[in-house]
Design a protein around this motif. Structure first.
Motif, short mmCIF file in Angstrom:
data_model
loop_
_atom_site.label_atom_id
_atom_site.label_comp_id
_atom_site.label_asym_id
_atom_site.label_seq_id
_atom_site.Cartn_x
_atom_site.Cartn_y
_atom_site.Cartn_z
N ARG A 120 -9.49 19.55 42.89
CA ARG A 120 -8.91 20.59 43.75
C ARG A 120 -8.20 21.60 42.86
O ARG A 120 -7.35 21.23 42.05
CB ARG A 120 -7.96 19.96 44.75
N THR A 121 -8.55 22.86 43.04
CA THR A 121 -7.94 23.90 42.20
C THR A 121 -7.37 25.01 43.08
O THR A 121 -7.62 25.06 44.29
CB THR A 121 -8.98 24.51 41.23
N SER A 140 -4.18 25.54 43.81
CA SER A 140 -3.25 24.92 44.76
C SER A 140 -2.07 25.84 45.04
O SER A 140 -1.53 26.48 44.15
CB SER A 140 -2.74 23.59 44.20
N HIS A 164 -5.44 23.94 48.90
CA HIS A 164 -6.24 24.13 47.69
C HIS A 164 -7.36 25.13 47.97
O HIS A 164 -8.08 25.00 48.97
CB HIS A 164 -6.81 22.79 47.23
N ALA A 165 -7.48 26.10 47.09
CA ALA A 165 -8.47 27.16 47.30
C ALA A 165 -9.88 26.60 47.21
O ALA A 165 -10.76 27.00 47.97
CB ALA A 165 -8.26 28.27 46.28
N THR A 166 -10.09 25.70 46.26
CA THR A 166 -11.43 25.14 46.10
C THR A 166 -11.37 23.64 45.91
O THR A 166 -10.45 23.12 45.30
CB THR A 166 -12.16 25.75 44.87
N THR A 167 -12.37 22.98 46.45
CA THR A 167 -12.54 21.54 46.24
C THR A 167 -13.98 21.33 45.81
O THR A 167 -14.91 21.73 46.52
CB THR A 167 -12.26 20.75 47.54
N ASN A 168 -14.17 20.76 44.63
CA ASN A 168 -15.54 20.51 44.20
C ASN A 168 -15.66 19.13 43.58
O ASN A 168 -14.67 18.50 43.21
CB ASN A 168 -16.04 21.60 43.23
#
Lengths: 136, 118
Positions: free
Chosen positions: B30-31, B33, B44-48
């Motif tokens: 998660r990035t 944040s 979180h803006a992105t979860t990959n």
């Protein structure tokens, strides 16, 4: 149903969620948040509800705000941020989102020096006392 | 070939040579944040998802007041990237939370994994 600690937290958080505070452009995080990009200036808000209370729905304590600024530039920027915090907190009464009311009283500021975890930052600690009165 | 590329190539070779000591696991990363004061939660803006080979170097269990298990692991940074405490990894069906970064050489990262158990 939420209790006094959650109501108190909501009151404090509502200040930092407000349009006026957001317009100050000071990155604000609560305790126990570890964002990845904190930058060179931010504040960290903790609510310490450990004081006396007149009844079971009320609590007093201290709102503690750690102010982080770039190290090496003197304390002025931290003092400016503390004055901004004063204008939003000191003497203010915040109606609880759920019920009751939170009143903020006197504040103080202590310049603690270079941050131990990140020596490129300077840490000052702003505190303001409060009483939270929960409605029955 | 640059020195960086040379090191990364040899690290990949080393991770392959140690065979099953390096195991592949799926990380949820998660990035971006940020904290939302309205909802009182971290967002979180992105979860990959990233599958990366790790080498578990240490495995500890403390049972003094409750059961907490900790693993220390290393991984190739070129494969896993940066890690944060909001990341998780699934190992043998169990979800572990990534703890503090212990070391980041730019090529190898070492971090801890944590989980509560009985």
């Amino acid at each position: 149903m939420m209790g006094k600690f959650t109501d108190l937290e909501k009151d404090v958080f509502s200040v930092f969620d407000g349009v006026a505070w957001k317009a100050e452009n000071i990155l604000t995080v609560p305790s126990n948040f570890l964002g990845s990009e904190m930058g060179t200036e931010f504040i960290s808000v903790s609510v310490i509800a450990s004081g006396a209370s007149p009844n079971t729905r009320s609590i007093s304590g201290v709102c503690l705000v750690d102010i982080f600024i770039a190290a090496g530039g003197g304390p002025r920027r931290a003092s400016i941020i503390a004055d901004k915090l004063d204008s939003y907190l000191v003497g203010k009464t915040i109606p609880s989102v759920v019920n009751g009311v939170t009143q903020f009283f006197a504040s103080s500021l202590a310049h603690k020096g270079v941050d131990k975890a990140n020596p490129s930052l300077h840490r000052s600690t702003y505190t303001v006392t409060f009483n939270h009165f929960g409605a029955f | 070939m640059s020195y960086k590329a040379l090191i990364n190539t040899n690290l990949t070779r080393a991770f392959n040579l140690i065979k099953d000591l390096a195991t592949s696991h799926e990380f949820v990363k998660r990035t971006g944040s940020a904290f939302n004061f309205a909802t009182a939660s971290a967002e979180h803006a992105t979860t990959n998802t990233v599958t990366a080979k790790i080498v578990v170097m240490d495995d500890k269990k403390q049972t003094k007041d409750r059961g907490s298990v900790t693993k220390h692991f290393m991984a190739r940074k070129s494969e896993l990237g940066d890690v944060s405490i909001y990341d998780t990894v699934t190992i043998e069906g169990e979800i572990w939370k990534v703890g503090p970064l212990l070391q980041d050489t730019g090529f190898i990262i070492m971090a801890s994994l944590h989980r509560e158990t009985k």
